[in-house]
Design a protein around this motif. Structure first.
Motif, mmCIF file in Angstrom:
data_model
loop_
_atom_site.group_PDB
_atom_site.id
_atom_site.type_symbol
_atom_site.label_atom_id
_atom_site.label_comp_id
_atom_site.label_asym_id
_atom_site.label_seq_id
_atom_site.Cartn_x
_atom_site.Cartn_y
_atom_site.Cartn_z
ATOM 1 N N HIS A 120 0.844 -1.190 0.000
ATOM 2 C CA HIS A 120 0.000 0.000 0.000
ATOM 3 C C HIS A 120 0.880 1.241 0.000
ATOM 4 C CE1 HIS A 120 0.855 -0.274 4.342
ATOM 5 N NE2 HIS A 120 0.484 -1.528 4.216
ATOM 6 N N GLY A 121 0.310 2.314 -0.532
ATOM 7 C CA GLY A 121 1.037 3.583 -0.610
ATOM 8 C C GLY A 121 1.685 3.851 -1.953
ATOM 9 N N LYS A 122 1.584 2.900 -2.888
ATOM 10 C CA LYS A 122 2.263 3.058 -4.173
ATOM 11 C C LYS A 122 1.752 4.264 -4.962
ATOM 12 C CE LYS A 122 1.274 -1.108 -5.700
ATOM 13 N NZ LYS A 122 0.740 -1.769 -4.494
ATOM 14 N N THR A 123 0.431 4.370 -5.056
ATOM 15 C CA THR A 123 -0.139 5.438 -5.869
ATOM 16 C C THR A 123 0.234 6.809 -5.316
ATOM 17 O OG1 THR A 123 -1.985 4.057 -6.598
ATOM 18 C CG2 THR A 123 -2.289 6.442 -6.722
ATOM 19 N N THR A 124 0.128 6.968 -4.003
ATOM 20 C CA THR A 124 0.473 8.250 -3.396
ATOM 21 C C THR A 124 1.934 8.600 -3.621
ATOM 22 O OG1 THR A 124 -1.225 8.001 -1.692
ATOM 23 C CG2 THR A 124 0.575 9.517 -1.215
ATOM 24 N N TYR B 73 5.161 9.377 -16.500
ATOM 25 C CA TYR B 73 4.707 8.628 -15.334
ATOM 26 C C TYR B 73 3.483 7.794 -15.673
ATOM 27 C CZ TYR B 73 1.593 12.728 -14.830
ATOM 28 O OH TYR B 73 0.698 13.750 -15.056
ATOM 29 N N ALA B 74 3.337 6.713 -14.927
ATOM 30 C CA ALA B 74 2.168 5.840 -15.027
ATOM 31 C C ALA B 74 1.757 5.492 -13.606
ATOM 32 C CB ALA B 74 2.497 4.576 -15.811
ATOM 33 N N ILE B 75 0.553 5.935 -13.221
ATOM 34 C CA ILE B 75 0.093 5.885 -11.839
ATOM 35 C C ILE B 75 -1.250 5.160 -11.783
ATOM 36 C CG2 ILE B 75 -0.471 7.293 -9.806
ATOM 37 C CD1 ILE B 75 1.142 9.569 -11.107
ATOM 38 N N GLY B 76 -1.515 4.506 -10.661
ATOM 39 C CA GLY B 76 -2.763 3.768 -10.491
ATOM 40 C C GLY B 76 -3.920 4.608 -10.015
ATOM 41 N N GLY B 77 -3.866 5.931 -10.208
ATOM 42 C CA GLY B 77 -4.949 6.818 -9.810
ATOM 43 C C GLY B 77 -4.734 8.165 -10.469
ATOM 44 N N GLY C 255 11.411 14.534 -20.486
ATOM 45 C CA GLY C 255 12.617 14.274 -19.721
ATOM 46 C C GLY C 255 13.039 12.814 -19.763
ATOM 47 N N ASP C 256 14.113 12.500 -19.025
ATOM 48 C CA ASP C 256 14.648 11.141 -19.092
ATOM 49 C C ASP C 256 14.233 10.270 -17.902
ATOM 50 O OD1 ASP C 256 16.159 12.309 -17.100
ATOM 51 O OD2 ASP C 256 18.108 11.756 -17.946
ATOM 52 N N ILE C 257 13.342 10.775 -17.039
ATOM 53 C CA ILE C 257 12.895 10.021 -15.868
ATOM 54 C C ILE C 257 11.492 9.474 -16.118
ATOM 55 C CG2 ILE C 257 12.347 10.115 -13.402
ATOM 56 C CD1 ILE C 257 14.362 12.401 -13.160
ATOM 57 N N PHE C 258 11.285 8.209 -15.756
ATOM 58 C CA PHE C 258 9.969 7.576 -15.861
ATOM 59 C C PHE C 258 9.604 7.037 -14.479
ATOM 60 C CE2 PHE C 258 6.991 5.659 -19.067
ATOM 61 C CZ PHE C 258 6.104 5.119 -18.153
ATOM 62 N N VAL C 259 8.502 7.531 -13.911
ATOM 63 C CA VAL C 259 8.042 7.102 -12.590
ATOM 64 C C VAL C 259 6.846 6.180 -12.759
ATOM 65 C CG1 VAL C 259 7.348 7.854 -10.296
ATOM 66 C CG2 VAL C 259 8.730 9.368 -11.718
ATOM 67 N N ALA C 260 6.903 5.003 -12.149
ATOM 68 C CA ALA C 260 5.825 4.038 -12.352
ATOM 69 C C ALA C 260 5.512 3.262 -11.083
ATOM 70 C CB ALA C 260 6.206 3.049 -13.462
ATOM 71 N N GLU C 261 4.239 2.956 -10.912
ATOM 72 C CA GLU C 261 3.860 1.983 -9.897
ATOM 73 C C GLU C 261 4.337 0.608 -10.353
ATOM 74 O OE1 GLU C 261 0.063 1.662 -8.091
ATOM 75 O OE2 GLU C 261 -0.415 3.771 -8.444
ATOM 76 N N ALA C 262 4.814 -0.168 -9.401
ATOM 77 C CA ALA C 262 5.289 -1.517 -9.695
ATOM 78 C C ALA C 262 4.389 -2.492 -8.943
ATOM 79 C CB ALA C 262 6.750 -1.678 -9.271
ATOM 80 N N ILE D 70 10.543 0.433 -1.962
ATOM 81 C CA ILE D 70 9.681 -0.570 -1.341
ATOM 82 C C ILE D 70 9.155 0.014 -0.037
ATOM 83 C CG2 ILE D 70 9.527 -2.878 -0.332
ATOM 84 C CD1 ILE D 70 11.578 -3.806 -2.361
ATOM 85 N N LEU D 71 7.867 0.294 -0.010
ATOM 86 C CA LEU D 71 7.242 0.979 1.113
ATOM 87 C C LEU D 71 6.919 0.039 2.264
ATOM 88 C CD1 LEU D 71 4.766 2.973 -1.126
ATOM 89 C CD2 LEU D 71 6.792 3.920 -0.019
#
Length: 464
Positions: A119-123, A141-145, A159-166, A183-184
């Motif tokens: 839990h906490g990935k989307t935030t 970015y690719a987010i679950g919300g 840009g060259d950074i990609f942020v994703a939920e895993a 890893i939360l």
């Protein structure tokens, strides 16, 4: 410049294109120039957003929705084998690509940050996306919300950074090769796919093994499962392991979290220096998510003070303690919490932010398997509320399990001394809450299913 669309994905067809994970990938591909098509069970704002980007979205599932020239069919683990579009793909020899493989391809050539945990990935993913954008780094970015700010769950950035939920639920996070992994927490969940904590640990160890040599693992120093995982992977010497939390041995130590109404202020000790910054959501749980985001950004070489200031730009993500409105002195807030740890964290956050207010909860359990395994703990979490209404289980992708009903939660809640009542008719809930609520109360609609739809209806009834 971001990589081009892979040839095999230049005309993709998504089955279930309206889902949080699927729609994000579809949006990025459309923004990169792919001719995107897909289907979903019902109309939605997401379907309209995809059409605005040029995608073709069919409502309902039928074999003839699959274009003759489709280069691949993208599916998630929720798509059943008898789906007619999936059957049509098999007949025509169209390659089938899992959602996680499609996302992994979108990260090729970039610097991925992958956020994992029960839990906490989307935030946390959202905090990173917003703060990096505020710094002008233009991340993908690719987010679950959906973010409150950009109003989207995904974006193709320059840009060259990609942020994703895993996503650990189906082990699909094994497909990614992040430069920085967060890893939360590590807890037993997703009971249809994991039979024990040993299986959970093995899965997260595989994920850590995918971190690129020279990369960084950011991991909680407070949560027991995360600490155990850190011990298990400590032999990997080609990556840096950075711990964060309130524990005295944390590398990024949380010294204090101060409530500021429906926000908070967090003070950390980082590299021997104290740093204080604002977080525009309440509670220690969300403050720690922000610290994880801070540690990840620093691992990418972003100055800590710049990132700390940018994290204050984050205003929330839909369904994560999202204020839906106020009527007759009663605030209605929506919470995605569906695991006992999340439920407890959100209820404690609300209590800390609104001391003296009564907290009323409308809770909808999510999945029969989760209720079977964690129903007792869910009921115990509801004891933190002043009163709760518990709905029937939202099945999502699952078939019923004999003997598994919301009564498991209700019985446990009553055993814990909670004021709780069942309600089988969702349409009756606004009247039920109107009969319970009084000025000054807070109402939480809580769960990962369609309980979120009740917020506006409750507000309308309170105003009538």
């Amino acid at each position: 410049m971001a990589p081009a669309v892979p040839t095999t994905m230049d005309r993709p067809h998504f089955i279930g294109i309206g889902g949080a994970g699927m729609s994000g990938i579809a949006k990025i591909l459309a923004q990169r120039g792919a001719r995107v098509a897909g289907s979903d069970a019902k109309e939605s704002a997401t379907a309209e957003a995809l059409r605005a980007l040029g995608a073709t979205v069919h409502i309902g599932h039928a074999a003839d929705h699959l274009d003759e020239d489709a280069t691949c069919v993208v599916v998630s683990s929720a798509i059943r084998a008898d789906n007619p579009e999936l059957a049509a793909a098999a007949e025509r020899g169209v390659p089938v690509v899992h959602r996680s493989d499609a996302l992994a391809r979108l990260m090729d050539g970039l610097r991925p940050i992958a956020v994992a945990g029960t839990h906490g990935k989307t935030t946390t993913t959202s905090m990173l996306a917003v703060s990096l954008a505020a710094l002008g780094l233009d991340p993908s970015y690719a987010i679950g919300g959906d973010l409150d700010g950009p109003g989207s769950n995904a974006r193709h950035g320059g840009g060259d950074i990609f942020v994703a939920e895993a996503d650990e639920s189906d082990r699909s996070f094994h497909k990614y090769a992040p430069e920085v992994a967060i890893i939360l927490n590590v807890e037993l969940d997703h009971h249809a796919n994991y039979a024990s904590m040993d299986e959970i640990y093995e899965s997260f160890e595989t994920f850590v093994g995918r971190v690129r040599p020279g990369g960084t693992l950011v991991v909680s120093a407070d949560q027991a499962g995360a600490r155990e995982l850190t011990e298990r992977v400590s032999g990997r010497h080609d990556i840096e392991i950075v711990t964060y939390g309130a524990a005295e041995d944390a590398d990024v130590r949380v010294l204090k979290v101060t409530p500021r109404g429906l926000a908070s202020e967090v003070t950390v000790l980082l590299n021997g220096k104290m740093l204080t910054f604002a977080v525009s959501v309440p509670g220690s749980h969300y403050a720690h998510n922000a610290v994880a985001a801070l540690a990840a950004g620093v691992a990418l070489g972003i100055p800590a003070h710049n990132l700390a200031s940018a994290l204050g730009k984050y205003t929330g993500v839909k369904r994560r303690l999202q204020l839906k409105g106020e009527a007759n002195g009663v605030q209605v807030i929506d919470s995605y919490a569906h695991h006992p740890t999340e439920m407890t964290a959100d209820l404690e956050a609300i209590r800390g932010a609104a001391a003296g207010s009564r907290v009323l909860v409308v809770f909808q359990p999510h999945l029969f398997s989760r209720t079977q395994e964690l129903g007792t703990e869910m009921g115990q979490s509801l004891a933190l509320a002043d009163a709760s209404v518990v709905l029937d289980i939202y099945p999502a992708r699952e078939d019923p399990i004999p003997g598994v009903t919301s009564d498991l939660i209700i019985d446990a809640a009553k055993e814990a001394g909670a004021d709780v009542r069942p309600e089988h008719a969702m349409a009756a809930v606004p009247d039920v809450i109107a009969g319970m609520a009084r000025p000054g109360d807070l109402v939480l609609t809580m769960g990962a299913g369609d309980v979120t739809d009740l917020g506006p209806k409750i507000l309308a009834r309170l105003e009538s």
